[in-house]
Scaffold this motif. Structure first.
Motif, mmCIF file in Angstrom:
data_model
loop_
_atom_site.group_PDB
_atom_site.id
_atom_site.type_symbol
_atom_site.label_atom_id
_atom_site.label_comp_id
_atom_site.label_asym_id
_atom_site.label_seq_id
_atom_site.Cartn_x
_atom_site.Cartn_y
_atom_site.Cartn_z
ATOM 1 N N UNK A 58 0.804 -1.227 0.000
ATOM 2 C CA UNK A 58 0.000 0.000 0.000
ATOM 3 C C UNK A 58 0.838 1.279 0.000
ATOM 4 N N UNK A 59 2.134 1.168 -0.222
ATOM 5 C CA UNK A 59 3.013 2.320 -0.114
ATOM 6 C C UNK A 59 2.683 3.428 -1.109
ATOM 7 N N UNK A 60 2.198 3.074 -2.293
ATOM 8 C CA UNK A 60 1.855 4.101 -3.291
ATOM 9 C C UNK A 60 0.618 4.892 -2.857
ATOM 10 N N UNK A 61 -0.250 4.260 -2.069
ATOM 11 C CA UNK A 61 -1.426 4.962 -1.540
ATOM 12 C C UNK A 61 -1.051 5.810 -0.330
ATOM 13 N N UNK A 62 -0.068 5.344 0.444
ATOM 14 C CA UNK A 62 0.331 6.046 1.661
ATOM 15 C C UNK A 62 0.992 7.391 1.362
ATOM 16 N N UNK A 63 1.780 7.438 0.304
ATOM 17 C CA UNK A 63 2.498 8.652 -0.017
ATOM 18 C C UNK A 63 2.760 8.695 -1.516
ATOM 19 N N UNK A 64 2.281 9.741 -2.158
ATOM 20 C CA UNK A 64 2.482 9.915 -3.597
ATOM 21 C C UNK A 64 3.905 10.402 -3.860
#
Length: 133
Positions: A109-115
């Protein structure tokens, strides 16, 4: 390729969370022992096995004892940070079978956590010397 006996933190160069992690380590490391290289780069291609450079689902660290991924890599990096961040190493007491699934959940989920940032941090001269291709 230049040979680096030093510590190399490999990160997903297209990931905002991963770029933030690199900036965090640069800001909070005790010494200037860590080099940085994108998993998509030449250094990664020449240093790591292809499965580590294609999946891009884990931070990867090359240290004196070899290649580390997931929470093993994170806890290794924590030992190079200033307090209070280095104190987070206490969580290494949590068994691997518990902490790595949590790591994988965050990684997925890292791409959702921080753009990815719109503008890039301009590295200092010292920092540029430690950014590998």
């Amino acid at each position: 390729m230049t040979s680096h006996q030093n510590i190399i933190l490999f990160y997903d160069g297209n990931c905002g969370f991963c770029q933030w992690t690199v900036q965090f380590v640069l800001k909070h490391e005790r010494n200037h022992d860590i080099f940085f290289a994108p998993l998509q780069g030449e250094t990664a291609r020449n240093t790591l096995s292809p499965n580590l450079t294609k999946k891009l689902d884990s931070v990867v660290v090359k240290g004196p004892s070899g290649i580390m991924t997931e929470t093993e890599a994170v806890f290794f990096l924590l030992s190079y940070l200033k307090a209070p961040f280095s104190l987070l190493s206490i969580f290494k007491l949590i068994p691997l079978f518990v902490r790595n699934p949590i790591y994988r959940l965050i990684a997925r989920n890292r791409h959702k956590l921080m753009k990815a940032p719109v503008s890039c941090h301009l590295p200092s001269l010292d920092e540029r010397k430690r950014l590998l291709p």
